[in-house]
Design a protein around this motif. Sequence first.
Motif, PDB file in Angstrom:
ATOM      1  N   TYR A 159       0.887  -1.103   0.045  1.00 46.42           N
ATOM      2  CA  TYR A 159       0.044   0.043  -0.083  1.00 46.42           C
ATOM      3  C   TYR A 159       0.835   1.201   0.030  1.00 46.42           C
ATOM      4  O   TYR A 159       1.815   1.423   0.948  1.00 46.42           O
ATOM      5  CB  TYR A 159      -0.695   0.075   1.321  1.00 46.42           C
ATOM      6  N   ASP A 172      -1.065   9.737   7.948  1.00 46.69           N
ATOM      7  CA  ASP A 172      -2.409   9.290   7.016  1.00 46.69           C
ATOM      8  C   ASP A 172      -2.206   8.376   6.190  1.00 46.69           C
ATOM      9  O   ASP A 172      -3.163   7.396   6.197  1.00 46.69           O
ATOM     10  CB  ASP A 172      -2.725  10.739   6.124  1.00 46.69           C
ATOM     11  N   VAL A 173      -1.102   7.870   5.929  1.00 45.15           N
ATOM     12  CA  VAL A 173      -0.908   6.726   4.960  1.00 45.15           C
ATOM     13  C   VAL A 173      -1.036   5.557   5.849  1.00 45.15           C
ATOM     14  O   VAL A 173      -1.610   4.568   5.414  1.00 45.15           O
ATOM     15  CB  VAL A 173       0.704   6.657   4.437  1.00 45.15           C
ATOM     16  N   ARG A 175      -2.849   5.309   8.731  1.00 43.41           N
ATOM     17  CA  ARG A 175      -3.933   5.063   9.118  1.00 43.41           C
ATOM     18  C   ARG A 175      -5.075   4.352   8.040  1.00 43.41           C
ATOM     19  O   ARG A 175      -5.730   3.724   8.294  1.00 43.41           O
ATOM     20  CB  ARG A 175      -4.599   6.481   9.669  1.00 43.41           C
ATOM     21  N   ASP A 176      -4.961   5.198   6.954  1.00 40.39           N
ATOM     22  CA  ASP A 176      -5.515   4.510   5.690  1.00 40.39           C
ATOM     23  C   ASP A 176      -5.111   3.248   5.273  1.00 40.39           C
ATOM     24  O   ASP A 176      -6.247   2.196   4.898  1.00 40.39           O
ATOM     25  CB  ASP A 176      -5.382   5.417   4.581  1.00 40.39           C
ATOM     26  N   GLU A 179      -7.504   0.617   7.207  1.00 40.53           N
ATOM     27  CA  GLU A 179      -8.773   0.448   6.612  1.00 40.53           C
ATOM     28  C   GLU A 179      -8.691  -0.146   5.180  1.00 40.53           C
ATOM     29  O   GLU A 179      -9.720  -1.258   5.028  1.00 40.53           O
ATOM     30  CB  GLU A 179      -9.296   1.850   6.215  1.00 40.53           C
ATOM     31  N   GLU A 180      -7.782  -0.068   4.542  1.00 38.93           N
ATOM     32  CA  GLU A 180      -7.530  -0.708   3.196  1.00 38.93           C
ATOM     33  C   GLU A 180      -7.415  -2.326   3.541  1.00 38.93           C
ATOM     34  O   GLU A 180      -8.072  -3.027   2.650  1.00 38.93           O
ATOM     35  CB  GLU A 180      -6.230  -0.432   2.707  1.00 38.93           C
TER      36      GLU A 180
END
Length: 520
Positions: A159, A172-173, A175-176, A179-180
Motif C-alpha cells: 500500500y 495518514d498513510v 491510518r488509511d 482501513e485498506e
Amino acid sequence: MFATLSDRLATTFKNIRGKGRLTDADIDATAREIRIALLEADVALPVVREFVGRVKERARGEEVSQALNPAQQIVKIVNDELVTILGGETRRLRYAKTGPTVIMLAGLQGAGKTTLAAKLALWLKEQGKAPLLVAADLQRPNAVNQLQVNGERVGVPVYAPQPGNGVGNPVDVARDAVEEAKRKLHDVVIVDTAGRLGIDEELMKQAADIKAAVNPDEVLFVVDAMIGQDAVNTAQAFLDGVGYDGVVLTKLDGDARGGAALSIVQITGKPVMFASNGEKMTDFDLFHPDRMAGRILDMGDMLTLIEQAEKTFDQGQAEKDAAKIATGEFTLEDFLKQMQQLRKLGSMSKLMGMLPGMGQFREQLDNFDEREIDRIQAIIQSMTPAERANPKILDGSRRARIAKGSGRQVSDVNQLIQRFTEASKMMKQLASGGGMPGMPGAPGASFGKRAGAKQVAQKKKGKGARKSGNPAKAAQQAKADAEKKPAAANPFGMPGGEEIDYEKAAADLNLPSDFSKFLK
C-alpha cells in the motif's frame, strides 16, 4: 558474528578441561577470561559485570563442587547464563483477536527496516497469513520504490498512495492502510516507517504519531547488530521516546563482534524476537535464545538445521531416493536433484557452521568455495539423460565432450564419476544394513574377512590348543582331552546329546518360524 567470542570461550574451557576438581583460583581465572571475551565482543560493561558475577557465584556452589566433571558443569552454567541474557524463552508475535494485526517497524536509517519488512511479510505468508506492506517511509529517497520492488519479490501487496521522497503525510498513510487491509481482508499490516541518521526530536515525534494513529499490536525496534555498543544507547532512546515490544537484529551474518545482541535484552528488558542473517528474503527467522547460546559455545544448532531441511526437502521424493539407493538404482540425475534441493537451504558454510564442534574448522568454512556445487552441477547437466542414468558408458570421448561442455577439465569429470561411484556403493551398503564398507562384519569386506580369520586363528592358539613336543606327553594330553571333551556341540553351543527345540531357537533369534528348518 560471534566468532571472536566463540574462540575465546573455547580456549577458556580448554584450559580447565580434564581437571577433576576446580579451585577458587581456577574459577577466578576462568571468570577473568570470560570477562575479557565478552568485553572484546563489545558487550556492554554493566552486562559483563552481572554475567560474570552470576557465573562465579554458581561456579562456587554445590552444582560444581559435587559434579563428576566440573569443567562440563562450568560450560553448562555459562550456557544457562547466555540463554538468560539473550532473553530466556523464544518470544512469538501476538496477533489481534479481531481485525488485522498491526506491526510497526521503527529504527535508525540504514538498519535495514525496508528489506526486513519484506522478509517479515514472506515469513508471515509462509505461516498462512495474508500480510499487507505499508510504505510509510516518505523521507528517504526511493524508500517507497524499494518496498514495492521487495513486495513484488515476495509476492505481497504494498500500500503506497504517496510517492515519498519528502512528499506526503506518513501518519495518514498508516491510518488509511489499516482501513485498506480491512476492506481487502488482509490479516496482518506491516508499517515501514522512516529513520534518521541519529536520534532527533522530529524522528521521535513522527514515530510516536504513527503509533498513536494505528495503535499497533506489536512495535518492533530494528537494529543493526554491527553498530556495537551504540546499539544499546539507540535502543534505550527509542524505548524512552516511542516505546516498543521487541527487537529485531539485522546483519547477523556480518563480521562484527555481536555484543549488541548480548546487551540489548539485559539493558532494555525487551526480548529479541527475530533475526536477519543474510541478503536473501528467506534469511530471516524467529530468534531462539537457547539456539544462539549453543552456536556461541560451538554446540551447534541442529534444531534450526532440521527445520530448514523440513521446509526445503520433499518428503515423498526423499522416500523415493532412499528406495533407489537401497536397490542400487540411484543415478546422477537423482544426485543432481538432491544438490539442487540442498542449494535451497542456503550457504553451505552456514549449514556446516550449525553442526556441533565446527568452530575449530572456521577458517576452512570461511574459505569454502560455494561455486564448487555450481561446477559439479554444470558437469552433470552437460551429460545426456542416458549418461546420467548409467555412468558406466562414459568412455574417454564422452568425458572429453562433457568437460568441454561444462568448461571443466577431464580430470574434474573423472573425479566426479569416481566419487559418485564410491558414494553409491557406500549408501547401498548402509541401506542394506551391512554397516560401513571395509568394517568387520560388512558383507564382502576384505578387512572383515581378515579380522574374522585372525580371531579364529587366535582362538585356535589358545592355551588348550597347545601340544607338547614330547611324544609320550602328547599322547597323555590327547587322552586327557578326549575324556574332558563333551559330545559334538550344536550351533547354539549346547552340549551334544541334548534335544534342541529349533522352532524356539528361531523365535529367540527373531527369525520367522519356518526358518527353523535352516537351523537344523
